[in-house]
Design an enzyme around this catalytic site. Structure first.
Site, PDB file in Angstrom:
ATOM      1  N   PRO A  51      -9.466 -38.256  61.456  1.00  0.00           N
ATOM      2  CA  PRO A  51      -9.514 -37.101  62.345  1.00  0.00           C
ATOM      3  C   PRO A  51      -8.219 -36.304  62.357  1.00  0.00           C
ATOM      4  O   PRO A  51      -7.128 -36.854  62.219  1.00  0.00           O
ATOM      5  CB  PRO A  51      -9.768 -37.730  63.711  1.00  0.00           C
ATOM      6  N   MET A  54      -7.666 -31.843  67.996  1.00  0.00           N
ATOM      7  CA  MET A  54      -8.886 -31.286  68.562  1.00  0.00           C
ATOM      8  C   MET A  54      -9.118 -29.836  68.144  1.00  0.00           C
ATOM      9  O   MET A  54     -10.184 -29.292  68.376  1.00  0.00           O
ATOM     10  CB  MET A  54      -8.911 -31.415  70.077  1.00  0.00           C
ATOM     11  N   HIS A  75      -5.085 -43.312  59.658  1.00  0.00           N
ATOM     12  CA  HIS A  75      -6.155 -43.182  60.655  1.00  0.00           C
ATOM     13  C   HIS A  75      -6.379 -41.731  61.046  1.00  0.00           C
ATOM     14  O   HIS A  75      -7.477 -41.340  61.416  1.00  0.00           O
ATOM     15  CB  HIS A  75      -5.822 -43.999  61.899  1.00  0.00           C
ATOM     16  N   GLY A  76      -5.357 -40.913  60.992  1.00  0.00           N
ATOM     17  CA  GLY A  76      -5.514 -39.523  61.419  1.00  0.00           C
ATOM     18  C   GLY A  76      -4.224 -38.761  61.248  1.00  0.00           C
ATOM     19  O   GLY A  76      -3.309 -39.206  60.555  1.00  0.00           O
ATOM     20  N   ALA A  77      -4.179 -37.605  61.891  1.00  0.00           N
ATOM     21  CA  ALA A  77      -3.042 -36.705  61.736  1.00  0.00           C
ATOM     22  C   ALA A  77      -1.745 -37.320  62.259  1.00  0.00           C
ATOM     23  O   ALA A  77      -0.682 -37.084  61.712  1.00  0.00           O
ATOM     24  CB  ALA A  77      -3.320 -35.385  62.446  1.00  0.00           C
ATOM     25  N   GLY A  78      -1.806 -38.089  63.294  1.00  0.00           N
ATOM     26  CA  GLY A  78      -0.586 -38.661  63.862  1.00  0.00           C
ATOM     27  C   GLY A  78       0.185 -37.622  64.653  1.00  0.00           C
ATOM     28  O   GLY A  78       0.150 -36.437  64.353  1.00  0.00           O
ATOM     29  N   LYS A 145     -12.600 -34.452  77.289  1.00  0.00           N
ATOM     30  CA  LYS A 145     -11.567 -35.386  77.692  1.00  0.00           C
ATOM     31  C   LYS A 145     -11.677 -35.555  79.201  1.00  0.00           C
ATOM     32  O   LYS A 145     -11.813 -34.576  79.930  1.00  0.00           O
ATOM     33  CB  LYS A 145     -10.175 -34.871  77.313  1.00  0.00           C
TER      34      LYS A 145
END
Length: 147
Positions: A51, A54, A75-78, A145
């Site tokens: 991912p 958002m 796992h994602g952008a971080g 959220k």
């Protein structure tokens, strides 16, 4: 991918893409406990999800089985800014502009998830080119959220 019963032509697939875990694996000729912190398993052909923020794209991927990376991928952008720093740095009006065309809760609870609080996902994906193959690009439509 499997076709949904009663819905010809509609295919669904799943990717179990958990991160921040430890499991027993075999690497370099021995059994080890491997911890993936901020990483997903990327065995050859294994489906995963990487991912972005958002307000940016996310990617459905297939692992390339890179042994040097212990069969792992990001796992994602971080984050490039902590949650507290993001709340100090970004304003709601700035977030409104960055989220144009995407539905979201329009509350200050989203400030710590500001797209600029994360590393650019396209750079993360370029860096992971020897770890995963992109199968699909997902674009955000709505973000939820809890307050």
């Amino acid at each position: 991918m499997t076709e949904r019963p009663g819905q010809p032509g509609v295919c669904v697939s799943t990717a179990d893409s958990h991160h921040n875990y430890t499991e027993r694996e075999h690497h370099a000729g021995r059994d080890v406990w491997l911890s993936r912190k901020g990483a997903i398993s990327a065995r050859r052909g294994q489906a995963g999800l990487i991912p972005g923020s958002m307000g940016t794209a996310s990617y459905v991927v297939a692992g390339l089985g890179n042994e040097a990376a212990l069969l792992s991928a990001p796992h994602g952008a971080g984050r490039s800014h902590s949650r507290n720093a993001a709340r100090r740095l970004f304003t709601r009006s700035d977030l409104e502009q960055r989220m144009g065309g995407i539905a979201w809760g329009h509350s200050d609870a989203f400030l710590d998830e500001h797209p600029d609080a994360y590393k650019p996902i396209d750079q993360v994906m370029a860096d992971a080119a020897d770890l995963v193959e992109v199968r699909h690009t997902l674009r955000q439509v709505v973000n939820v959220k809890g307050d």
